[in-house]
Design a protein around this motif. Sequence first.
Motif, PDB file in Angstrom:
ATOM      1  N   ASP A  48      -7.841  30.340  56.060  1.00 48.33           N
ATOM      2  CA  ASP A  48      -6.887  30.650  54.994  1.00 48.33           C
ATOM      3  C   ASP A  48      -7.496  30.272  53.658  1.00 48.33           C
ATOM      4  O   ASP A  48      -8.127  29.223  53.529  1.00 48.33           O
ATOM      5  CB  ASP A  48      -5.590  29.852  55.155  1.00 48.33           C
ATOM      6  CG  ASP A  48      -4.740  30.336  56.308  1.00 48.33           C
ATOM      7  OD1 ASP A  48      -5.010  31.414  56.842  1.00 48.33           O
ATOM      8  OD2 ASP A  48      -3.790  29.618  56.661  1.00 48.33           O
ATOM      9  N   ASN A  75      -4.759  34.852  54.958  1.00 45.54           N
ATOM     10  CA  ASN A  75      -5.585  34.621  56.133  1.00 45.54           C
ATOM     11  C   ASN A  75      -6.677  35.675  56.219  1.00 45.54           C
ATOM     12  O   ASN A  75      -6.394  36.870  56.184  1.00 45.54           O
ATOM     13  CB  ASN A  75      -4.721  34.640  57.391  1.00 45.54           C
ATOM     14  CG  ASN A  75      -5.521  34.354  58.634  1.00 45.54           C
ATOM     15  OD1 ASN A  75      -5.982  35.281  59.293  1.00 45.54           O
ATOM     16  ND2 ASN A  75      -5.710  33.095  58.947  1.00 45.54           N
ATOM     17  N   THR A  76      -7.923  35.233  56.345  1.00 43.71           N
ATOM     18  CA  THR A  76      -9.062  36.160  56.349  1.00 43.71           C
ATOM     19  C   THR A  76      -9.185  36.960  57.642  1.00 43.71           C
ATOM     20  O   THR A  76      -9.889  37.963  57.673  1.00 43.71           O
ATOM     21  CB  THR A  76     -10.378  35.397  56.107  1.00 43.71           C
ATOM     22  OG1 THR A  76     -10.558  34.434  57.160  1.00 43.71           O
ATOM     23  CG2 THR A  76     -10.374  34.699  54.756  1.00 43.71           C
TER      24      THR A  76
END
Length: 178
Positions: A48, A75-76
């Motif tokens: 995140d 969030n990636t």
Amino acid sequence: MNSRSLVVIASACIGLAAPAAAQEAFVGAYVHGVDTPFTLYTGEGGTDIMAGYRFKPVDLGFLGHPAPYAMASVNTAGDTDFIAGGFGWKFGNGPIYARPGIGLAVQDGPSERYDTTGRRTDLGSPVLFVPEIAIGANLSPHVALEASWVHISHARLFNWQQNPGLDMMGARLVIKLP
């Protein structure tokens, strides 16, 4: 408009509106979906990126002088993002301090999700509580580094049988503004 776009737009609005009144700006990276005694496995992960502002402390009488804050977390890995606002208290005036906080978040995770055993793993509500605790170190008069734990959960208020919660742990750089 999807929920990720909403989080990005809200983050930009917070960033544009806050500098004149902000006391501190912060940005950090967090491990998403950390397994703790406060959560159940949700199947989420990734990293995140959190950013936000803390405003000047306000007098809340017997509750002390917390600083209102606003933050956004993206969030990636494409899992749950959220925007939050609340209050944080700072304890300690020396080089090391503690900063507990509590707020509310709006999250974009799935409204219904199940693991392979049939147990629900969604967060149960689009609006969640956000307790957090940070331990900080002042690196200079204008810069601090904080290690923090952020938890989002509905505390079983919206569904007493379901509340996996979600924990994030990481570090954030804090820039103190005039």
